[in-house]
Write a protein that holds these residues in place. Sequence first.
Motif, short mmCIF file in Angstrom:
data_model
loop_
_atom_site.label_atom_id
_atom_site.label_comp_id
_atom_site.label_asym_id
_atom_site.label_seq_id
_atom_site.Cartn_x
_atom_site.Cartn_y
_atom_site.Cartn_z
N THR A 4 0.84 -1.20 0.00
CA THR A 4 0.00 0.00 0.00
C THR A 4 0.88 1.24 0.00
O THR A 4 2.06 1.21 0.34
CB THR A 4 -0.93 0.06 1.23
N VAL A 5 0.27 2.32 -0.39
CA VAL A 5 0.85 3.66 -0.26
C VAL A 5 0.00 4.38 0.77
O VAL A 5 -1.23 4.34 0.70
CB VAL A 5 0.85 4.40 -1.61
N LEU A 6 0.65 5.02 1.73
CA LEU A 6 -0.05 5.71 2.82
C LEU A 6 0.07 7.22 2.70
O LEU A 6 1.13 7.73 2.37
CB LEU A 6 0.54 5.31 4.18
N ILE A 7 -1.02 7.88 2.98
CA ILE A 7 -1.04 9.34 3.14
C ILE A 7 -1.85 9.58 4.40
O ILE A 7 -3.00 9.16 4.49
CB ILE A 7 -1.70 10.03 1.93
N ASP A 32 -6.94 10.59 5.70
CA ASP A 32 -5.98 9.50 5.69
C ASP A 32 -6.35 8.57 4.55
O ASP A 32 -7.53 8.24 4.37
CB ASP A 32 -6.01 8.70 7.00
N LEU A 33 -5.34 8.14 3.80
CA LEU A 33 -5.55 7.22 2.69
C LEU A 33 -4.59 6.05 2.78
O LEU A 33 -3.42 6.22 3.13
CB LEU A 33 -5.31 7.92 1.35
N GLU A 34 -5.11 4.89 2.46
CA GLU A 34 -4.29 3.70 2.25
C GLU A 34 -4.72 3.16 0.90
O GLU A 34 -5.89 2.83 0.70
CB GLU A 34 -4.53 2.68 3.36
N LEU A 35 -3.79 3.14 -0.05
CA LEU A 35 -4.10 2.78 -1.43
C LEU A 35 -3.30 1.55 -1.84
O LEU A 35 -2.06 1.55 -1.72
CB LEU A 35 -3.76 3.95 -2.36
N ALA A 36 -3.98 0.52 -2.32
CA ALA A 36 -3.30 -0.68 -2.77
C ALA A 36 -2.46 -0.34 -4.01
O ALA A 36 -2.96 0.28 -4.96
CB ALA A 36 -4.30 -1.78 -3.11
N TRP A 37 -1.19 -0.76 -3.97
CA TRP A 37 -0.30 -0.49 -5.10
C TRP A 37 0.86 -1.47 -5.02
O TRP A 37 1.39 -1.71 -3.93
CB TRP A 37 0.23 0.94 -5.04
N ASP A 38 1.25 -2.02 -6.13
CA ASP A 38 2.39 -2.93 -6.17
C ASP A 38 3.67 -2.11 -6.11
O ASP A 38 4.04 -1.44 -7.08
CB ASP A 38 2.35 -3.78 -7.43
#
Length: 119
Positions: A4-7, A32-38
């Motif tokens: 994930t990528v966190l903001i 707050d964001l948690e985004l799935a990303w390879d």
Amino acid sequence: MTDTVLIEGLAVDAVIGVYGWEREISQQLLIDLELAWDNLAPGESDDLSHALDYAAVCEVVVAHFRTHQPQLLEAAAEALAGKLREDFGVPWLRLVIRKPGAVPQARSVGVSIERGNRP
């Protein structure tokens, strides 16, 4: 993939609320964001073009609240989640929107949603 990528704690000024006075002022939201990303490819290449550009994500969030003025945090969350999934092609995200000071007895109130399928 479970990367994930966190903001966290992105401060955004927004016109949001159901009361008349809220429609006339700007209030700060914390996102707050948690985004799935390879993250394997950017981790190996050290190349931004392979990464989810979190600065670009933040710009989209800020711009979104300049043009959208929802009444409810729930509506704000749904619209923003859809925008981020569409613009960045993330298969899954978790989004938290907090509205500090909305309830005097609480540090903040807010909503948390997850959308998409977590890989």
